[in-house]
Design a protein around this motif. Sequence first.
Motif, PDB file in Angstrom:
ATOM      1  N   PHE A 191      28.430  21.278 -41.069  1.00 22.35           N
ATOM      2  CA  PHE A 191      29.594  21.497 -41.925  1.00 22.35           C
ATOM      3  C   PHE A 191      29.214  22.167 -43.239  1.00 22.35           C
ATOM      4  N   SER A 192      28.101  21.774 -43.820  1.00 20.09           N
ATOM      5  CA  SER A 192      27.688  22.333 -45.116  1.00 20.09           C
ATOM      6  C   SER A 192      27.485  23.851 -45.059  1.00 20.09           C
ATOM      7  N   GLU A 193      27.227  24.398 -43.868  1.00 19.35           N
ATOM      8  CA  GLU A 193      27.034  25.842 -43.716  1.00 19.35           C
ATOM      9  C   GLU A 193      28.341  26.630 -43.886  1.00 19.35           C
ATOM     10  N   ILE A 194      29.474  25.979 -43.650  1.00 21.37           N
ATOM     11  CA  ILE A 194      30.763  26.684 -43.746  1.00 21.37           C
ATOM     12  C   ILE A 194      31.637  26.167 -44.880  1.00 21.37           C
ATOM     13  N   GLU A 195      31.165  25.174 -45.593  1.00 21.14           N
ATOM     14  CA  GLU A 195      31.963  24.532 -46.636  1.00 21.14           C
ATOM     15  C   GLU A 195      32.457  25.534 -47.683  1.00 21.14           C
ATOM     16  N   ASP A 196      31.577  26.379 -48.207  1.00 21.51           N
ATOM     17  CA  ASP A 196      31.975  27.362 -49.217  1.00 21.51           C
ATOM     18  C   ASP A 196      32.941  28.399 -48.645  1.00 21.51           C
ATOM     19  N   LEU A 197      32.712  28.810 -47.398  1.00 16.92           N
ATOM     20  CA  LEU A 197      33.600  29.788 -46.767  1.00 16.92           C
ATOM     21  C   LEU A 197      35.003  29.216 -46.606  1.00 16.92           C
ATOM     22  N   VAL A 219      33.027  25.167 -33.373  1.00 16.47           N
ATOM     23  CA  VAL A 219      34.050  26.178 -33.639  1.00 16.47           C
ATOM     24  C   VAL A 219      33.937  27.338 -32.669  1.00 16.47           C
ATOM     25  N   SER A 220      35.066  28.004 -32.452  1.00 19.53           N
ATOM     26  CA  SER A 220      35.101  29.181 -31.592  1.00 19.53           C
ATOM     27  C   SER A 220      34.460  30.368 -32.306  1.00 19.53           C
ATOM     28  N   ASN A 221      34.120  31.391 -31.538  1.00 24.91           N
ATOM     29  CA  ASN A 221      33.608  32.634 -32.136  1.00 24.91           C
ATOM     30  C   ASN A 221      34.638  33.231 -33.081  1.00 24.91           C
ATOM     31  N   ARG A 280      34.321  34.416 -36.996  1.00 22.66           N
ATOM     32  CA  ARG A 280      34.755  35.752 -37.439  1.00 22.66           C
ATOM     33  C   ARG A 280      35.820  35.647 -38.518  1.00 22.66           C
ATOM     34  N   GLY A 281      36.765  34.733 -38.360  1.00 27.36           N
ATOM     35  CA  GLY A 281      37.826  34.553 -39.337  1.00 27.36           C
ATOM     36  C   GLY A 281      37.309  34.119 -40.692  1.00 27.36           C
ATOM     37  N   LEU A 282      36.301  33.246 -40.688  1.00 28.45           N
ATOM     38  CA  LEU A 282      35.710  32.811 -41.956  1.00 28.45           C
ATOM     39  C   LEU A 282      35.022  33.958 -42.677  1.00 28.45           C
ATOM     40  N   ASN A 283      34.410  34.841 -41.915  1.00 27.86           N
ATOM     41  CA  ASN A 283      33.644  35.940 -42.506  1.00 27.86           C
ATOM     42  C   ASN A 283      34.469  37.193 -42.753  1.00 27.86           C
ATOM     43  N   SER A 284      35.735  37.168 -42.360  1.00 30.39           N
ATOM     44  CA  SER A 284      36.634  38.317 -42.521  1.00 30.39           C
ATOM     45  C   SER A 284      37.300  38.296 -43.883  1.00 30.39           C
ATOM     46  N   GLU A 285      37.435  39.463 -44.469  1.00 36.16           N
ATOM     47  CA  GLU A 285      38.165  39.568 -45.739  1.00 36.16           C
ATOM     48  C   GLU A 285      39.649  39.269 -45.523  1.00 36.16           C
ATOM     49  N   ILE A 286      40.194  39.791 -44.420  1.00 34.88           N
ATOM     50  CA  ILE A 286      41.625  39.653 -44.141  1.00 34.88           C
ATOM     51  C   ILE A 286      41.812  39.163 -42.706  1.00 34.88           C
ATOM     52  N   ASP A 311      44.934  38.275 -39.797  1.00 34.21           N
ATOM     53  CA  ASP A 311      46.328  38.575 -39.499  1.00 34.21           C
ATOM     54  C   ASP A 311      47.214  37.367 -39.765  1.00 34.21           C
ATOM     55  N   ASN A 312      48.415  37.608 -40.282  1.00 37.84           N
ATOM     56  CA  ASN A 312      49.391  36.525 -40.458  1.00 37.84           C
ATOM     57  C   ASN A 312      49.653  35.883 -39.109  1.00 37.84           C
ATOM     58  N   GLY A 313      49.667  34.583 -39.085  1.00 42.78           N
ATOM     59  CA  GLY A 313      49.933  33.863 -37.842  1.00 42.78           C
ATOM     60  C   GLY A 313      48.721  33.713 -36.941  1.00 42.78           C
ATOM     61  N   GLU A 314      47.572  34.224 -37.351  1.00 39.87           N
ATOM     62  CA  GLU A 314      46.347  34.125 -36.544  1.00 39.87           C
ATOM     63  C   GLU A 314      45.731  32.735 -36.723  1.00 39.87           C
ATOM     64  N   TRP A 315      45.498  32.051 -35.616  1.00 41.91           N
ATOM     65  CA  TRP A 315      44.923  30.709 -35.637  1.00 41.91           C
ATOM     66  C   TRP A 315      43.453  30.769 -35.250  1.00 41.91           C
ATOM     67  N   HIS A 316      42.649  29.902 -35.851  1.00 38.25           N
ATOM     68  CA  HIS A 316      41.222  29.807 -35.564  1.00 38.25           C
ATOM     69  C   HIS A 316      40.923  28.365 -35.160  1.00 38.25           C
ATOM     70  N   HIS A 317      40.306  28.211 -33.987  1.00 42.13           N
ATOM     71  CA  HIS A 317      40.180  26.898 -33.359  1.00 42.13           C
ATOM     72  C   HIS A 317      38.834  26.230 -33.619  1.00 42.13           C
ATOM     73  N   PHE A 318      38.908  24.912 -33.775  1.00 43.11           N
ATOM     74  CA  PHE A 318      37.720  24.084 -33.892  1.00 43.11           C
ATOM     75  C   PHE A 318      37.871  22.886 -32.965  1.00 43.11           C
ATOM     76  N   PHE A 319      36.756  22.206 -32.749  1.00 39.96           N
ATOM     77  CA  PHE A 319      36.730  21.040 -31.872  1.00 39.96           C
ATOM     78  C   PHE A 319      35.893  19.962 -32.540  1.00 39.96           C
ATOM     79  N   LYS A 320      36.458  18.766 -32.658  1.00 41.52           N
ATOM     80  CA  LYS A 320      35.729  17.636 -33.234  1.00 41.52           C
ATOM     81  C   LYS A 320      35.190  16.797 -32.087  1.00 41.52           C
ATOM     82  N   LYS A 321      33.881  16.553 -32.115  1.00 40.19           N
ATOM     83  CA  LYS A 321      33.264  15.726 -31.084  1.00 40.19           C
ATOM     84  C   LYS A 321      33.463  14.262 -31.449  1.00 40.19           C
ATOM     85  N   ASP A 322      34.133  13.542 -30.565  1.00 40.63           N
ATOM     86  CA  ASP A 322      34.397  12.125 -30.787  1.00 40.63           C
ATOM     87  C   ASP A 322      33.184  11.287 -30.381  1.00 40.63           C
TER      88      ASP A 322
END
Length: 74
Positions: A6-12, A36-38, A42-48, A50-61
């Motif tokens: 998590f700490s690797e993406i916290e700032d993003l 997280v999905s690819n 990509r969404g975290l590293n993108s400047e912009i 698209d409106n309505g674009e969803w980015h998926h993650f998965f929490k391991k229980d």
Amino acid sequence: MNRIQFSEIEDLLSDKGINVNKAFELMADDREFVYVSNGFVRGLNSEINDNGEWHHFFKKDTDGTFTAGKFQFN
């Protein structure tokens, strides 16, 4: 699926306007990893994104199953 500390993406996440405390609660497993999905990466590293674009993650229980979730980065 990408396994990331998590700490690797916290700032993003913060840069995208995401509350990192809430994101941690939603995303991180008991060892502070997120899955997280690819497109999420990509969404975290993108400047912009698209409106309505969803980015998926998965929490391991604790039982080894995954719970899916998603964020919008605008």
